[in-house]
Scaffold this motif. Structure first.
Motif, PDB file in Angstrom:
ATOM      1  N   GLY A   1       0.608   7.895   3.917  1.00 10.16           N
ATOM      2  CA  GLY A   1       1.571   7.585   4.672  1.00 10.16           C
ATOM      3  C   GLY A   1       2.484   7.182   4.216  1.00 10.16           C
ATOM      4  O   GLY A   1       3.922   7.205   3.562  1.00 10.16           O
ATOM      5  N   THR A   2       2.052   5.683   3.500  1.00  8.12           N
ATOM      6  CA  THR A   2       3.147   4.275   2.590  1.00  8.12           C
ATOM      7  C   THR A   2       3.595   5.245   1.457  1.00  8.12           C
ATOM      8  O   THR A   2       4.645   5.356   1.496  1.00  8.12           O
ATOM      9  CB  THR A   2       2.959   3.612   2.934  1.00  8.12           C
ATOM     10  N   ILE A   3       2.326   5.724   0.796  1.00  6.38           N
ATOM     11  CA  ILE A   3       2.478   5.797  -0.274  1.00  6.38           C
ATOM     12  C   ILE A   3       3.408   7.109   0.123  1.00  6.38           C
ATOM     13  O   ILE A   3       4.633   7.445  -1.593  1.00  6.38           O
ATOM     14  CB  ILE A   3       1.640   5.867  -0.876  1.00  6.38           C
ATOM     15  N   ASN A   4       3.210   8.365   0.078  1.00  9.11           N
ATOM     16  CA  ASN A   4       3.896   9.259   0.168  1.00  9.11           C
ATOM     17  C   ASN A   4       5.397   9.272   0.751  1.00  9.11           C
ATOM     18  O   ASN A   4       6.239   9.939  -0.334  1.00  9.11           O
ATOM     19  CB  ASN A   4       3.336  10.317   1.334  1.00  9.11           C
ATOM     20  N   ASP A   5       5.446   8.452   1.408  1.00 12.07           N
ATOM     21  CA  ASP A   5       7.319   7.834   2.223  1.00 12.07           C
ATOM     22  C   ASP A   5       7.476   7.193   0.884  1.00 12.07           C
ATOM     23  O   ASP A   5       9.192   7.695   0.489  1.00 12.07           O
ATOM     24  CB  ASP A   5       6.832   7.060   3.454  1.00 12.07           C
ATOM     25  N   ILE A   6       7.538   5.899   0.015  1.00 11.41           N
ATOM     26  CA  ILE A   6       7.980   5.583  -1.425  1.00 11.41           C
ATOM     27  C   ILE A   6       7.992   7.166  -2.063  1.00 11.41           C
ATOM     28  O   ILE A   6       9.558   7.025  -2.677  1.00 11.41           O
ATOM     29  CB  ILE A   6       7.214   4.711  -0.834  1.00 11.41           C
ATOM     30  N   CYS A   7       7.142   7.470  -2.741  1.00 14.31           N
ATOM     31  CA  CYS A   7       6.726   8.205  -3.445  1.00 14.31           C
ATOM     32  C   CYS A   7       8.253   9.320  -2.927  1.00 14.31           C
ATOM     33  O   CYS A   7       8.831  10.057  -4.052  1.00 14.31           O
ATOM     34  CB  CYS A   7       5.858   8.760  -4.271  1.00 14.31           C
ATOM     35  N   LYS A   8       8.037  10.099  -1.945  1.00 15.73           N
ATOM     36  CA  LYS A   8       8.866  11.048  -2.175  1.00 15.73           C
ATOM     37  C   LYS A   8      10.844  10.518  -2.044  1.00 15.73           C
ATOM     38  O   LYS A   8      11.548  10.944  -2.185  1.00 15.73           O
ATOM     39  CB  LYS A   8       9.490  11.454  -0.455  1.00 15.73           C
TER      40      LYS A   8
ATOM     41  N   GLY B   1      -3.160  -4.144  -1.020  1.00 24.14           N
ATOM     42  CA  GLY B   1      -3.630  -3.814  -0.275  1.00 24.14           C
ATOM     43  C   GLY B   1      -2.965  -2.384   0.905  1.00 24.14           C
ATOM     44  O   GLY B   1      -3.570  -1.508   1.467  1.00 24.14           O
ATOM     45  N   ARG B   2      -1.471  -3.263   1.173  1.00 24.26           N
ATOM     46  CA  ARG B   2      -1.086  -2.606   2.242  1.00 24.26           C
ATOM     47  C   ARG B   2       0.431  -2.471   2.396  1.00 24.26           C
ATOM     48  O   ARG B   2       1.004  -3.173   2.618  1.00 24.26           O
ATOM     49  CB  ARG B   2      -0.697  -2.808   3.600  1.00 24.26           C
ATOM     50  N   PRO B   3       0.886  -1.657   1.530  1.00 29.96           N
ATOM     51  CA  PRO B   3       2.807  -1.637   0.679  1.00 29.96           C
ATOM     52  C   PRO B   3       3.117  -1.698   2.173  1.00 29.96           C
ATOM     53  O   PRO B   3       2.949  -0.582   3.174  1.00 29.96           O
ATOM     54  CB  PRO B   3       2.579  -0.798  -0.397  1.00 29.96           C
ATOM     55  N   GLU B   4       4.041  -2.231   2.218  1.00 26.21           N
ATOM     56  CA  GLU B   4       5.423  -2.065   2.991  1.00 26.21           C
ATOM     57  C   GLU B   4       6.417  -0.602   2.598  1.00 26.21           C
ATOM     58  O   GLU B   4       6.350  -0.499   1.522  1.00 26.21           O
ATOM     59  CB  GLU B   4       6.348  -2.703   4.181  1.00 26.21           C
ATOM     60  N   PRO B   5       6.646   0.104   3.479  1.00 30.32           N
ATOM     61  CA  PRO B   5       7.557   1.819   2.948  1.00 30.32           C
ATOM     62  C   PRO B   5       9.070   1.010   3.715  1.00 30.32           C
ATOM     63  O   PRO B   5       9.834   1.075   4.226  1.00 30.32           O
ATOM     64  CB  PRO B   5       7.056   2.646   3.898  1.00 30.32           C
ATOM     65  N   ASP B   6       8.903  -0.109   2.635  1.00 31.21           N
ATOM     66  CA  ASP B   6      10.371  -0.310   2.446  1.00 31.21           C
ATOM     67  C   ASP B   6      11.620  -0.601   0.972  1.00 31.21           C
ATOM     68  O   ASP B   6      10.820  -0.339  -0.197  1.00 31.21           O
ATOM     69  CB  ASP B   6       9.858  -2.165   3.190  1.00 31.21           C
TER      70      ASP B   6
END
Length: 447
Positions: free
Chosen positions: A112-119, A83-88
C-alpha cells in the motif's frame, strides 16, 4: 468478463453511457512468476529504472534487481530506510529528490504505502510504472488515486495508475499475516461502499454505475470465498484475494472515484489513524481497522433502515445547527488538521439549510427505495465477522486498543472528513445523528 477485456485499450462501453477505461495495461497472476517483471520492464522500454522498496520488502527488491540485471537492464535500488514509511510529503519528497534524468521507469516492490508514494512520483515524472506486489493487503494497486497524508489530513490524491501489476502468489502468501488480514478487511468494506453509493445516487444524484458495482461484488465474492484458507497461507487463496483486490481497484479507475470501494467504514479508519499520528500512538494497518469499521457500519445502516423519518424533526435539527459548535468539535477531534476541513465546508456546503431541505424531500419521497437497498446489499454482520475470524483478523475496536469514546467520536466525525454522502450524512439530514450515536455507541463496551 475476461481480464483482457477489462484492460483493453479502447475501453469498455457501458450501459451507464460512459466508456470505462483502466490505465493498467497488464496484470500477471500466478505462482513463482517474479521473473516476469523483467519481461514487463522490457515491454515498457526500461533500461535504467529505479527499483523502490522499504526494509520489509528489501529482500524481494534485491531479487527484482537481480532479475532485471540478468535481462540486461541496469536498475538503481532505492530503499526507503524505514520499516513503516508514511504515505506523506516526506517520503514523496525524498524519492523525488533522488530523481535522476537517466531513470526511464519506476518499479515498486511492496504494497500500500510504497505503491501510493511511487504512483505520486510516477505521475510527477511521467515515467512508466510497475508494481511487484508483496502482500494482498489493500485494493489500491490498480487505482488511479493515492491515499496520502497531507498536512496531517488523510486525502485521496490523483496519481498514476500502474502500467503493469505483478501478483506472485508464492510471495503474497509469505506476507506478514496482519497484511493478509488487512486485505480481507479492506475487501469487506465493499458491502458498505456499494450500499452507500446506491443511496447517495438517489439522494444527491451522484453518478452510479450498476456494472461497476457488479464488478466490485464479483471481486468481493472471490475474496470472501478465500478467507478460510488465508490463515494457513494457502497460495491459491492469497493469489485469489490479491486478484479480487486488484479488480476492486480497476472498478475505482472505471468510476474515476473511490466511491465503489470506500465509505463510512474507511472514515472510521482514517480518523483513528490521524488521531493516533497526532497523539504519537501505535495504530493498526489500514485494512485491519477498515474491517473493524465495516462491522461497526453495517449495524448503523441497518439502524437507518428501520427508522421512520420525521420532516419537522429534521428541519428543526438543521435549523438549530450551530457552526461554531461544529468548528469546536472538528478542532477537538482533528487538531491541526481541522482548519482544512473547516475551510472545505465553504465549498461543500454540507450544512447549508436550503440544500438540506432539498435532500430531505428526496429522502422522504424515496424512503422505501433506500430501505430496500439496505436490506438487499448488506450481509449479516455475524456471518461477515466469521469470515474475518477465519483469517485471524481482529473484529472489535478493543482488539485495536480503541475505547468506547474513540468509537463514538469517530462515528460523529466521519461525516466531516471528506465530501462524500455516507450513512452519517444521512443521519444528520434526518436529525438523528446523536440519537444513533447514543443508541449504537453511547453505551458500547467491549466484553
Amino acid at each position: 468478463m475476461p481480464l483482457e477485456s477489462l484492460l483493453r485499450d479502447e475501453g469498455v462501453a457501458c450501459s451507464c453511457k460512459r466508456l470505462h477505461k483502466s490505465p493498467v495495461r497488464q496484470i500477471e497472476v500466478g505462482k513463482n512468476i517474479l521473473w516476469k517483471i523483467a519481461v514487463m520492464a522490457k515491454e515498457r522500454g526500461m533500461k535504467n529504472p529505479v527499483v523502490t522498496a522499504d526494509r520489509n520488502t528489501q529482500k524481494t527488491g534485491e531479487m527484482v534487481c537481480e532479475i532485471l540485471e540478468e535481462a540486461g537492464i541496469q536498475p538503481v535500488f532505492f530503499i526507503m530506510d524505514s520499516g513503516r514509511p508514511e504515505p506523506d510529503e516526506f517520503w514523496v519528497g525524498t524519492l523525488a529528490l533522488q530523481f535522476d534524468r537517466q531513470w526511464d521507469g519506476i518499479v515498486a516492490v511492496g504494497s500500500g504505502t510504497i505503491n501510493d508514494i511511487c504512483k505520486i512520483v510516477a505521475d510527477m515524472t511521467g515515467l512508466p510504472y510497475l508494481i511487484a506486489a508483496t502482500a494482498p493487503s489493500m485494493d489500491g494497486y490498480a487505482s488511479n488515486t493515492s491515499s496520502m497524508l497531507r498536512g496531517g489530513v488523510k486525502v485521496s490524491l490523483p496519481s498514476k495508475c500502474p502500467d503493469g501489476i505483478l501478483l506472485d502468489a508464492a510471495i503474497l502468501a509469505r506476507a506478514p499475516m496482519e497484511m493478509i488480514q488487512a486485505g480481507i478487511g479492506d475487501m469487506a468494506a465493499k458491502y458498505v461502499s456499494i450500499c452507500e453509493w446506491k443511496i447517495a445516487h438517489i439522494i444527491t444524484g451522484e453518478y452510479y454505475c450498476g456494472e461497476i458495482a457488479e464488478l466490485v461484488k464479483k471481486s468481493l465474492k472471490t475474496c470472501m470465498d478465500s478467507s478460510a484458507k488465508l490463515a494457513a497461507r494457502d497460495e491459491d487463496a492469497a493469489g485469489d484475494t490479491a486478484f479480487g483486490l486488484v479488480l476492486s481497484g480497476i472498478a475505482m479507475s472505471y468510476a474515476g472515484i473511490s466511491r465503489p470501494a470506500s465509505g463510512t467504514e474507511h472514515y472510521f479508519s482514517h480518523i483513528w489513524e490521524m488521531r493516533a499520528l497526532q497523539q504519537k500512538k501505535p495504530r493498526s494497518l489500514h485494512g485491519i481497522s477498515v474491517g473493524v469499521g465495516t462491522l461497526l457500519t453495517i449495524p448503523v445502516l441497518k439502524y437507518i433502515g428501520q427508522l421512520e423519518p420525521d420532516r419537522e424533526r429534521a428541519l428543526r435539527y438543521a435549523e438549530d445547527f450551530d457552526p461554531e459548535e461544529w468548528k469546536a468539535f472538528v478542532r477537538q477531534v482533528f487538531g491541526t488538521a481541522a482548519d482544512t476541513m473547516i475551510r472545505r465546508e465553504d465549498e461543500e456546503k454540507k450544512y447549508d439549510k436550503t440544500l438540506h431541505k432539498e435532500r430531505l424531500e428526496i429522502i422522504l419521497s424515496r424512503w422505501d427505495e433506500i430501505q430496500k437497498i439496505i436490506r438487499e446489499e448488506l450481509p449479516d454482520e455475524e456471518w461477515l465477522k466469521e469470515r474475518l475470524l477465519l483469517a485471524g483478523a481482529p473484529v472489535s475496536p478493543a482488539q485495536l486498543g480503541l475505547s468506547a469514546d474513540d468509537v463514538r467520536t469517530a462515528f460523529l466525525a466521519t461525516k466531516d472528513i471528506r465530501d462524500k454522502y455516507i450513512s452519517t450524512r444521512l443521519l444528520w439530514d434526518l436529525g438523528m445523528l446523536e440519537e444513533a450515536a447514543d443508541r449504537l455507541f453511547g453505551s458500547w463496551r467491549e466484553t
